[in-house]
Design an enzyme around this catalytic site. Structure first.
Site, PDB file in Angstrom:
ATOM      1  N   ASP A 158      32.185 -21.771   0.468  1.00 36.54           N
ATOM      2  CA  ASP A 158      32.806 -20.759   1.109  1.00 36.54           C
ATOM      3  C   ASP A 158      33.737 -21.278   2.180  1.00 36.54           C
ATOM      4  O   ASP A 158      33.175 -21.976   3.164  1.00 36.54           O
ATOM      5  CB  ASP A 158      32.051 -19.913   1.833  1.00 36.54           C
ATOM      6  N   ASP A 174      32.610  -7.803  -4.731  1.00 38.82           N
ATOM      7  CA  ASP A 174      31.781  -7.877  -3.636  1.00 38.82           C
ATOM      8  C   ASP A 174      31.062  -6.333  -3.654  1.00 38.82           C
ATOM      9  O   ASP A 174      31.816  -5.540  -3.416  1.00 38.82           O
ATOM     10  CB  ASP A 174      32.487  -8.042  -2.244  1.00 38.82           C
TER      11      ASP A 174
END
Length: 268
Positions: A11, A130
């Site tokens: 990330d 998500d």
């Protein structure tokens, strides 16, 4: 039988690898190029790079950093973050990525999935989803235990009207080659993957499901692969901070009877 894949995830924020819990409380996890080289040497099956603030900051993915990371890899490499058209996707593939991942842009304009599949091939298109379980307030049919699974965008900041399973089915129809399913409820908790929705999706769809969020121990990955039809498990902090090195995880999974690839020269 196809072997299960272990995928470390980078990330990226401001050019650095970061990690938080439930998408907040980010902390620095190291240099992405150094980590990428380490994971390739350790025998990771693939690597995922997600520029987590590109969409929110309304900018493109860091192409030069993608190129730098690709140069040290000999494993498949997926890149996501801020990809909103075919032109940028092609730039990222040219920079060395094997696949591109789209999330918010695909929700806002689902035709993007069709366009990417037509130009790059389905095998290059990953849709990152998500998902978060929320209470039903609009009369919708609950998915599990009185709750429904909703899709979130903008790095988990904005709830959409999309129900997760229905959205993933649409993504497959439009040409997605894989779904990267991240449970926001489990993200960074190290308490185990979201097995119920992962299993449901992996049975409904005919494309691979990569499970993300909650992997903290080898037992969690064993549960994932034995109790669902997920093709891969993705994790971040347990690898970045040395809590469970990739080679050790793979050894434990192989011992438990999970079909896994163990390179002969993987670093221990």
């Amino acid at each position: 039988m196809l072997k299960k894949r272990i995928i470390p995830c980078l990330d990226i924020k401001d050019g650095r690898t970061v990690k938080g819990i439930n998408f907040v409380g980010l902390r620095d996890a190291g240099d992405p190029v150094q980590l990428a080289r380490q994971y390739a040497d350790q025998g990771a099956d693939e690597l995922c790079f997600l520029d987590i603030t590109a969409t929110v900051e309304k900018r493109e993915t860091l192409v030069p950093l993608v190129r730098e990371i690709a140069a040290v890899l000999n494993i498949p490499f997926t890149v996501g973050g801020g990809i909103n058209d075919v032109k940028l996707a092609k730039e990222i593939i040219k920079a060395g990525a094997d696949k591109v991942a789209v999330n918010s842009a695909a929700v806002h304009r689902p035709e993007l999935i069709n366009e990417l599949a037509a130009e790059l091939g389905n095998q290059c298109v990953v849709v990152a989803v998500d998902t978060k379980r929320i209470a039903v307030t609009d009369g919708a049919k609950p998915s599990f235990d009185g709750l429904t699974n909703k899709v979130f965008v903008a790095g988990g900041r904005i709830e959409t009207e999309l129900e997760t399973i229905a959205w993933c089915e649409e993504c497959e129809r439009r040409g997605a080659g894989e779904i990267l399913l991240t449970s926001m409820d489990h993200d960074g908790t190290k308490n185990g993957f979201a097995l119920e929705i992962t299993d449901t999706l992996s049975r409904k769809l005919n494309i691979p499901i990569i499970a993300s969020g909650g992997g903290g121990t080898a037992a969690h990955f064993e549960e994932l692969f034995k109790d669902t039809h997920a093709s891969a498990g993705l994790a971040a902090s347990i690898f970045h901070f040395g809590e469970l090195p990739v080679p050790e995880l793979k050894k434990q999974l192989a011992k438990a009877g999970v079909e896994i690839r163990i390179p002969a020269k993987a670093a221990i």
